[in-house]
Design a protein around this motif. Structure first.
Motif, PDB file in Angstrom:
ATOM      1  N   ASP A  22       0.858  -1.171   0.000  1.00 32.26           N
ATOM      2  CA  ASP A  22       0.000   0.000   0.000  1.00 32.26           C
ATOM      3  C   ASP A  22       0.904   1.233   0.000  1.00 32.26           C
ATOM      4  O   ASP A  22       2.083   1.155   0.346  1.00 32.26           O
ATOM      5  N   SER A  71       2.774   2.174   3.339  1.00 25.77           N
ATOM      6  CA  SER A  71       3.871   1.258   3.663  1.00 25.77           C
ATOM      7  C   SER A  71       5.062   1.471   2.734  1.00 25.77           C
ATOM      8  O   SER A  71       6.209   1.441   3.166  1.00 25.77           O
ATOM      9  N   ALA A  88       0.600  -6.151  -4.654  1.00 26.25           N
ATOM     10  CA  ALA A  88       0.287  -4.823  -4.122  1.00 26.25           C
ATOM     11  C   ALA A  88      -1.219  -4.629  -4.046  1.00 26.25           C
ATOM     12  O   ALA A  88      -1.737  -4.036  -3.095  1.00 26.25           O
ATOM     13  N   SER A  89      -1.921  -5.147  -5.040  1.00 26.30           N
ATOM     14  CA  SER A  89      -3.381  -4.981  -5.066  1.00 26.30           C
ATOM     15  C   SER A  89      -4.065  -5.711  -3.916  1.00 26.30           C
ATOM     16  O   SER A  89      -5.220  -5.437  -3.609  1.00 26.30           O
ATOM     17  N   SER A 142      -2.759  -5.652  -0.808  1.00 24.99           N
ATOM     18  CA  SER A 142      -2.160  -5.058   0.392  1.00 24.99           C
ATOM     19  C   SER A 142      -3.179  -4.829   1.491  1.00 24.99           C
ATOM     20  O   SER A 142      -4.201  -4.186   1.267  1.00 24.99           O
ATOM     21  N   ASP A 157      -4.018  -0.973   2.484  1.00 17.84           N
ATOM     22  CA  ASP A 157      -4.634  -0.052   1.530  1.00 17.84           C
ATOM     23  C   ASP A 157      -5.967   0.430   2.089  1.00 17.84           C
ATOM     24  O   ASP A 157      -6.934  -0.307   2.151  1.00 17.84           O
ATOM     25  N   LYS A 158      -6.010   1.677   2.516  1.00 23.63           N
ATOM     26  CA  LYS A 158      -7.234   2.251   3.093  1.00 23.63           C
ATOM     27  C   LYS A 158      -7.766   3.329   2.145  1.00 23.63           C
ATOM     28  O   LYS A 158      -7.993   4.458   2.536  1.00 23.63           O
ATOM     29  N   ARG A 175      -6.116   4.681  -0.239  1.00 22.21           N
ATOM     30  CA  ARG A 175      -5.041   5.534  -0.751  1.00 22.21           C
ATOM     31  C   ARG A 175      -4.304   4.859  -1.899  1.00 22.21           C
ATOM     32  O   ARG A 175      -3.433   5.453  -2.495  1.00 22.21           O
ATOM     33  N   TYR A 189      -2.186   1.553  -3.910  1.00 28.56           N
ATOM     34  CA  TYR A 189      -1.021   0.700  -3.717  1.00 28.56           C
ATOM     35  C   TYR A 189      -0.002   0.990  -4.802  1.00 28.56           C
ATOM     36  O   TYR A 189      -0.314   1.639  -5.808  1.00 28.56           O
TER      37      TYR A 189
END
Length: 125
Positions: A12, A15, A57-58, A60, A63-64, A66, A68
């Motif tokens: 994300d 991170s 990454a997708s 993650s 991920d809120k 925002r 990745y």
């Protein structure tokens, strides 16, 4: 000049920025993975191919909304071989995915070594 390898890590955005600005951190990684089983072990994984890193990454957990991204890790091949020899890294086939790819796993105990020897950069196509 010694040869380098480029490895890719999907994460994300928050991170990824944290790694780029502060390096790898065991406590932050463990806190983020608690209660969110995305991988078998709470270690750090990289891909040999950026497209594979984008796939992970997708997924993650951090991920809120925002988004990745993918970051690059540049490492001397001799340093990677040292981590393999010390059992702090391992190259393997990625299982249970709809494609064929390899990953390099890093034990949490490798973080200090990686922070000292690797260069983390934003992914550039």
């Amino acid at each position: 000049m010694e040869e380098h390898i480029v490895l890719y890590h999907g994460a994300d955005v928050d991170s990824a920025l944290d790694i780029l600005n502060n390096g790898l951190n065991t406590e932050r990684l463990l806190a983020m993975q608690t209660g969110r089983p995305v991988q078998i072990f709470p270690d750090w994984y990289t891909a040999l191919d950026p497209e594979v890193a984008w796939f992970f990454a997708s997924l993650s957990p951090g991920d809120k909304g925002r988004g990745y991204t993918v970051i690059e890790m540049h490492l001397k091949i001799s340093d990677l071989e040292e981590l393999f020899a010390r059992g702090l890294a391992n190259r393997s086939i990625i299982r249970n995915v709809p494609f064929v790819a390899e990953q390099i796993w890093f034990d949490l105990a490798a973080f200090e070594f990686l922070n000292a020897r690797a260069e983390f950069r934003p992914y550039r196509e």
